[in-house]
Design a protein around this motif. Sequence first.
Motif, mmCIF file in Angstrom:
data_model
loop_
_atom_site.group_PDB
_atom_site.id
_atom_site.type_symbol
_atom_site.label_atom_id
_atom_site.label_comp_id
_atom_site.label_asym_id
_atom_site.label_seq_id
_atom_site.Cartn_x
_atom_site.Cartn_y
_atom_site.Cartn_z
ATOM 1 N N ALA A 33 50.212 36.159 33.745
ATOM 2 C CA ALA A 33 49.184 36.482 34.751
ATOM 3 C C ALA A 33 49.324 35.564 35.958
ATOM 4 N N SER A 35 48.315 35.844 40.402
ATOM 5 C CA SER A 35 47.058 35.949 41.158
ATOM 6 C C SER A 35 46.420 37.332 41.030
ATOM 7 N N GLU A 36 47.199 38.349 40.576
ATOM 8 C CA GLU A 36 46.632 39.693 40.515
ATOM 9 C C GLU A 36 45.749 39.849 39.279
ATOM 10 N N LYS A 37 44.886 40.836 39.332
ATOM 11 C CA LYS A 37 44.013 41.108 38.194
ATOM 12 C C LYS A 37 44.792 41.861 37.117
ATOM 13 N N PRO A 38 44.475 41.590 35.840
ATOM 14 C CA PRO A 38 45.131 42.327 34.752
ATOM 15 C C PRO A 38 44.879 43.822 34.877
ATOM 16 N N ARG A 39 45.865 44.640 34.558
ATOM 17 C CA ARG A 39 45.718 46.095 34.611
ATOM 18 C C ARG A 39 45.434 46.620 33.215
ATOM 19 N N GLN A 40 44.448 47.442 33.126
ATOM 20 C CA GLN A 40 44.046 47.966 31.832
ATOM 21 C C GLN A 40 45.186 48.768 31.189
#
Length: 389
Positions: A33, A35-40
């Motif tokens: 991980a 800086s981006e948000k985790p992708r579902q």
Amino acid sequence: ATKTKRSSSPSLMGSFGTSFAGADKLILTDIYAASEKPRQGITGRKLAEAVRRSGHPDVLFADRESLADVARGQIRPGDLVLVMGAGDISQVAAQLSECLTRNGKLPTIFSGLRGKVFRNEPLSKHTTLKVGGPAEFWVEPADEEDLRAVLRAALRHGIRVTIFGAGSNLLAPDEGLKGLAVHLGSAYFSQMRVEGARLIARAGVPNTLFIQRALEEGFGGFEFLLGIPGSIGGALAMNAGSHGQCIWPFVEKVRTMDLSGKFFEREGSQVSYGYRSCRLTKEIFTEASFIFPKMPHADVQKKLDEYREHRLRTQDLRHPSAGCMFKNPEIPGSSSGKLIEDAGLKGLSVGRAQVSRVHANFLVNLGGATSRDVRGLIEKVKAAVKERS
């Protein structure tokens, strides 16, 4: 790149699935991980499933905390390990290096050994059936004196010794072997020489090279060895043969060693033998001299070509096997292959082991078979033939 609707956005998961085809074994871990948000729905475990669906034969998922331990359990001598990724993945390489260096020290019984020693060597690499778990120690002595030293050290320490030839008549267990698997594969044990009318070969000489040298030296009568996989040591131990002939009638002398390291030399005429058997079951063949008749090169080559053509026409050479699995019954005109075929067993499978569709006495590995698969198939064939015959 082109703009598409969210509902039809292309996924890279499938493409990633085919990106690891060059790795024999693949271990994937958690996605790093940044800086981006985790992708579902996008996880390392999902990626491992995609790679598996793409046809990769050996892929595992391990979470980051257990990755080094999982990888260490999969590594075998001779493997090339690549650690790739982002974040702290480089720490895994350091952990593996430290552990392998620490555990790479060999027991003191190998002190002074001039040959090779490998820890946890996969027996599947050394059997023609391509099955078998790891040998605790795989030992290749440099010469006879090295062999004697290894055997005496094993005897002093109470360590089990298994003699491993070319692996062409062995069904190695899935759980592997404890103790020492001793293999006479060094350059010393692979030497041949001619002394007058005698052809002398050490135990590690492959049958193929034995045939080639005998032909070059003008001998004949050895043609029956064509197509029999293995080495001279194993050929003597099993009394290898085909086309109504076997190897022991041509043996002049043999040199052996027992498991205490004691040498013996015997005349071939002093050794009793039978169908695929020899009475010297407690000794290791190290060298033998043979007496073959001198014959015209063209005549010998013609017979070799005939035997080779027969083999290509009648045997399954596409898949790993141990050649003919069952000895023929002591019934004139009968053969195990015919009994198995008459029982309708060609193509019968247990797991990834199969009765060959070409030659019914060949049990072949279709790829990924285990020793348990082969053993199970052996028992099924025996039961079916017994019931019918």
